[in-house]
Design a protein around this motif. Structure first.
Motif, PDB file in Angstrom:
ATOM      1  N   PHE A 146     -10.279   6.885  16.157  1.00 27.31           N
ATOM      2  CA  PHE A 146      -9.271   6.572  17.171  1.00 27.31           C
ATOM      3  C   PHE A 146      -8.853   5.108  17.130  1.00 27.31           C
ATOM      4  CE2 PHE A 146     -10.773  10.581  19.068  1.00 27.31           C
ATOM      5  CZ  PHE A 146      -9.539  11.174  19.328  1.00 27.31           C
ATOM      6  N   ILE A 147      -9.768   4.200  16.792  1.00 27.67           N
ATOM      7  CA  ILE A 147      -9.380   2.796  16.642  1.00 27.67           C
ATOM      8  C   ILE A 147      -8.333   2.649  15.556  1.00 27.67           C
ATOM      9  CG2 ILE A 147     -10.194   0.544  15.813  1.00 27.67           C
ATOM     10  CD1 ILE A 147     -12.774   0.994  17.332  1.00 27.67           C
ATOM     11  N   HIS A 148      -8.561   3.305  14.413  1.00 25.29           N
ATOM     12  CA  HIS A 148      -7.607   3.186  13.313  1.00 25.29           C
ATOM     13  C   HIS A 148      -6.302   3.914  13.621  1.00 25.29           C
ATOM     14  CE1 HIS A 148     -10.144   0.983  10.586  1.00 25.29           C
ATOM     15  NE2 HIS A 148     -11.136   1.839  10.758  1.00 25.29           N
ATOM     16  N   ILE A 149      -6.369   5.043  14.334  1.00 23.78           N
ATOM     17  CA  ILE A 149      -5.135   5.743  14.728  1.00 23.78           C
ATOM     18  C   ILE A 149      -4.281   4.837  15.613  1.00 23.78           C
ATOM     19  CG2 ILE A 149      -4.296   7.501  16.342  1.00 23.78           C
ATOM     20  CD1 ILE A 149      -5.987   9.513  15.115  1.00 23.78           C
ATOM     21  N   VAL A 150      -4.898   4.237  16.617  1.00 21.47           N
ATOM     22  CA  VAL A 150      -4.151   3.389  17.541  1.00 21.47           C
ATOM     23  C   VAL A 150      -3.605   2.157  16.820  1.00 21.47           C
ATOM     24  CG1 VAL A 150      -4.278   2.069  19.665  1.00 21.47           C
ATOM     25  CG2 VAL A 150      -5.476   4.227  19.510  1.00 21.47           C
TER      26      VAL A 150
ATOM     27  N   ARG B 264       2.117  10.836  11.879  1.00 21.99           N
ATOM     28  CA  ARG B 264       1.770  10.041  10.688  1.00 21.99           C
ATOM     29  C   ARG B 264       0.392   9.412  10.833  1.00 21.99           C
ATOM     30  NH1 ARG B 264       4.146   4.352   8.325  1.00 21.99           N
ATOM     31  NH2 ARG B 264       3.354   3.618  10.325  1.00 21.99           N
ATOM     32  N   ALA B 265       0.109   8.847  11.998  1.00 18.45           N
ATOM     33  CA  ALA B 265      -1.190   8.195  12.208  1.00 18.45           C
ATOM     34  C   ALA B 265      -2.319   9.214  12.194  1.00 18.45           C
ATOM     35  CB  ALA B 265      -1.176   7.431  13.532  1.00 18.45           C
ATOM     36  N   GLY B 266      -2.142  10.322  12.910  1.00 20.62           N
ATOM     37  CA  GLY B 266      -3.216  11.309  13.011  1.00 20.62           C
ATOM     38  C   GLY B 266      -3.525  11.993  11.700  1.00 20.62           C
ATOM     39  N   VAL B 267      -2.483  12.375  10.957  1.00 26.52           N
ATOM     40  CA  VAL B 267      -2.688  13.119   9.708  1.00 26.52           C
ATOM     41  C   VAL B 267      -3.206  12.210   8.597  1.00 26.52           C
ATOM     42  CG1 VAL B 267      -1.511  14.423   7.892  1.00 26.52           C
ATOM     43  CG2 VAL B 267      -0.983  14.878  10.299  1.00 26.52           C
ATOM     44  N   SER B 268      -2.647  11.021   8.473  1.00 24.58           N
ATOM     45  CA  SER B 268      -3.045  10.129   7.377  1.00 24.58           C
ATOM     46  C   SER B 268      -4.499   9.684   7.490  1.00 24.58           C
ATOM     47  CB  SER B 268      -2.123   8.904   7.332  1.00 24.58           C
ATOM     48  OG  SER B 268      -2.236   8.152   8.525  1.00 24.58           O
TER      49      SER B 268
ATOM     50  N   PRO C 135      -8.661  12.417   6.989  1.00 28.75           N
ATOM     51  CA  PRO C 135      -9.728  12.548   5.980  1.00 28.75           C
ATOM     52  C   PRO C 135     -10.819  11.482   6.062  1.00 28.75           C
ATOM     53  CG  PRO C 135      -7.551  12.754   4.966  1.00 28.75           C
ATOM     54  CD  PRO C 135      -7.342  12.236   6.353  1.00 28.75           C
ATOM     55  N   ILE C 136     -10.561  10.359   6.728  1.00 35.25           N
ATOM     56  CA  ILE C 136     -11.511   9.241   6.730  1.00 35.25           C
ATOM     57  C   ILE C 136     -12.901   9.648   7.235  1.00 35.25           C
ATOM     58  CG2 ILE C 136     -12.018   6.989   7.735  1.00 35.25           C
ATOM     59  CD1 ILE C 136     -10.002   6.718   5.591  1.00 35.25           C
ATOM     60  N   PRO C 137     -13.027  10.291   8.408  1.00 33.76           N
ATOM     61  CA  PRO C 137     -14.387  10.664   8.862  1.00 33.76           C
ATOM     62  C   PRO C 137     -15.094  11.623   7.908  1.00 33.76           C
ATOM     63  CG  PRO C 137     -12.805  10.809  10.669  1.00 33.76           C
ATOM     64  CD  PRO C 137     -12.014  10.618   9.422  1.00 33.76           C
TER      65      PRO C 137
ATOM     66  N   GLY D 245      -8.743   4.188   1.480  1.00 38.45           N
ATOM     67  CA  GLY D 245      -8.499   3.180   2.502  1.00 38.45           C
ATOM     68  C   GLY D 245      -7.347   2.255   2.126  1.00 38.45           C
ATOM     69  N   LEU D 246      -7.312   1.843   0.861  1.00 40.76           N
ATOM     70  CA  LEU D 246      -6.214   0.989   0.395  1.00 40.76           C
ATOM     71  C   LEU D 246      -4.882   1.724   0.438  1.00 40.76           C
ATOM     72  CD1 LEU D 246      -7.913  -0.795  -2.651  1.00 40.76           C
ATOM     73  CD2 LEU D 246      -7.274  -1.819  -0.467  1.00 40.76           C
ATOM     74  N   VAL D 247      -4.892   3.003   0.050  1.00 42.84           N
ATOM     75  CA  VAL D 247      -3.660   3.798   0.087  1.00 42.84           C
ATOM     76  C   VAL D 247      -3.131   3.889   1.516  1.00 42.84           C
ATOM     77  CG1 VAL D 247      -2.716   6.128  -0.208  1.00 42.84           C
ATOM     78  CG2 VAL D 247      -4.159   5.130  -1.985  1.00 42.84           C
ATOM     79  N   ILE D 248      -4.032   4.137   2.467  1.00 43.18           N
ATOM     80  CA  ILE D 248      -3.625   4.250   3.864  1.00 43.18           C
ATOM     81  C   ILE D 248      -3.074   2.922   4.377  1.00 43.18           C
ATOM     82  CG2 ILE D 248      -4.453   4.617   6.217  1.00 43.18           C
ATOM     83  CD1 ILE D 248      -4.054   7.148   4.576  1.00 43.18           C
ATOM     84  N   VAL D 249      -3.742   1.820   4.057  1.00 43.18           N
ATOM     85  CA  VAL D 249      -3.291   0.502   4.522  1.00 43.18           C
ATOM     86  C   VAL D 249      -1.897   0.195   3.987  1.00 43.18           C
ATOM     87  CG1 VAL D 249      -3.705  -1.976   4.340  1.00 43.18           C
ATOM     88  CG2 VAL D 249      -5.595  -0.438   4.876  1.00 43.18           C
ATOM     89  N   PHE D 250      -1.690   0.416   2.689  1.00 40.24           N
ATOM     90  CA  PHE D 250      -0.395   0.092   2.085  1.00 40.24           C
ATOM     91  C   PHE D 250       0.706   1.049   2.529  1.00 40.24           C
ATOM     92  CE2 PHE D 250      -3.060  -2.124  -1.166  1.00 40.24           C
ATOM     93  CZ  PHE D 250      -2.509  -3.391  -0.972  1.00 40.24           C
ATOM     94  N   SER D 251       0.357   2.331   2.755  1.00 41.17           N
ATOM     95  CA  SER D 251       1.385   3.317   3.114  1.00 41.17           C
ATOM     96  C   SER D 251       1.723   3.312   4.601  1.00 41.17           C
ATOM     97  CB  SER D 251       0.920   4.725   2.714  1.00 41.17           C
ATOM     98  OG  SER D 251      -0.250   5.100   3.414  1.00 41.17           O
TER      99      SER D 251
END
Length: 325
Positions: free
Chosen positions: A114-118, A162-166, A169-171, A210-216
């Motif tokens: 949830f921190i990363h989603i927000v 976009r935030a929820g789906v991307s 997979p992290i957890p 993680g890098l893909v998510i940050v850049f995208s």
């Protein structure tokens, strides 16, 4: 004869191990007796964030003149800021007040998600606000036709999906890893790079994703925000007179401050986690707190100062009356 020496037991990385709890850290090197004293500024920032963003939402809802796209996006920013506060407040104050350092592994992954989603949502909202300013300055006559109520709602839904789906997979990528016996986190909350470093197996997939998510997400958002302001400046220069230029840029001042407050600490924290092996732990901790606590606390103040409409709405909440003598 001396008995043959036996090798010390070595942790077998091939055997699956997942800690039941993780240990969070407050401020490295800080004595426990000082924790409650240190909690005072944290409590003030949390109180500012909760009261300020709640006030912004209340004012926008009850003031019909503020039911415009610009203030709809400001409401989304306030909701995202409240989300950041609520994600970190329980564990941070739990450490400072009650010295509760443990958090369940699954609870940690939930908080982290949830921190990363927000965070991604806040980045998306800042991009939407930049687009709003671009349309308002470049196409003022078509502003209401472009940013209709339904368009704003669709933009909000797209940002949420976009935030929820991307980040979904992290957890699960963290759950598949085998962890070492060391279960000490670097913060008073769960952060993906921090949890990932506790693993004893190959984390290249986690690092890559993680890098893909940050850049995208955040990376693309920051590029388009810069592009939006390039187009805004080009449009403002064409206005000709200095007064009109300053008036147009003044409408963007609060948004520029919010962008800097969010992106500068976030980029610094990401760089420290990936490349700052020799950075003192106290620096890592303080940058993380600045990233997650300072923007939610200061954004309402910035917008209240710079927005005349919000100032007027706040003053109407306190109709001071002086009785005649």
């Amino acid at each position: 004869m001396k008995p043959p020496q036996q090798d010390a037991p070595v942790f077998n990385a091939s055997s699956f191990y997942q800690p039941s709890v993780l240990l969070m850290t407050g401020i490295p090197g800080m004595d426990k007796s000082h924790h409650r004293l240190i909690s005072i500024p944290f409590c003030l920032f949390y109180l500012m964030a909760l009261s300020g963003n709640s006030t912004i939402l209340f004012i926008i809802k009850r003031t019909p003149s503020l039911h415009q796209p610009m203030y709809c996006f400001l409401s989304m920013l306030a909701i995202a800021d409240l989300g950041l506060v609520m994600c970190t407040l329980p564990t941070t104050l739990g450490i400072f007040w009650f010295d509760i350092r443990t958090i369940g592994f699954d609870a940690c992954l939930t908080q982290m998600y949830f921190i990363h989603i927000v965070s991604v949502l806040e980045s998306s909202v800042l991009l939407a606000m930049a687009f709003d300013r671009l349309v308002a300055i470049s196409c003022p006559l078509r502003y209401k036709a472009i940013l209709t109520k339904h368009t704003v709602i669709k933009i909000g839904l797209v940002m949420l999906v976009r935030a929820g789906v991307s980040l979904l997979p992290i957890p699960f990528l963290l759950k598949r890893l085998t962890y070492c016996r060391n279960n000490n986190l670097s913060h008073s909350f769960c952060f993906h790079p921090d949890v990932m470093k506790l693993a004893c197996t190959d984390i290249s997939v986690n690092v890559l994703y993680g890098l893909v998510i940050v850049f995208s997400t955040v990376g693309i958002d920051s590029v388009f925000i810069v592009l939006s302001y390039f187009l805004i400046i080009r449009t403002v220069v064409k206005l000709g007179t200095k007064g009109e230029c300053l008036k147009a840029l003044n409408t963007c001042a609060s948004h520029i401050c919010a962008v800097c407050l969010f992106f500068i600490p976030m980029i610094g924290l990401s760089m420290i986690h990936r490349f700052g092996k020799d950075v003192p732990p106290i620096v890592n901790t303080m940058v993380a707190y600045v990233y997650l606590i300072v923007p939610p606390a200061l954004n309402p103040i910035i917008y209240s100062i710079k927005s005349k409409q919000i100032r007027k709405a706040i003053l109407k909440m306190f109709p001071w009356k002086t009785d005649p003598l």
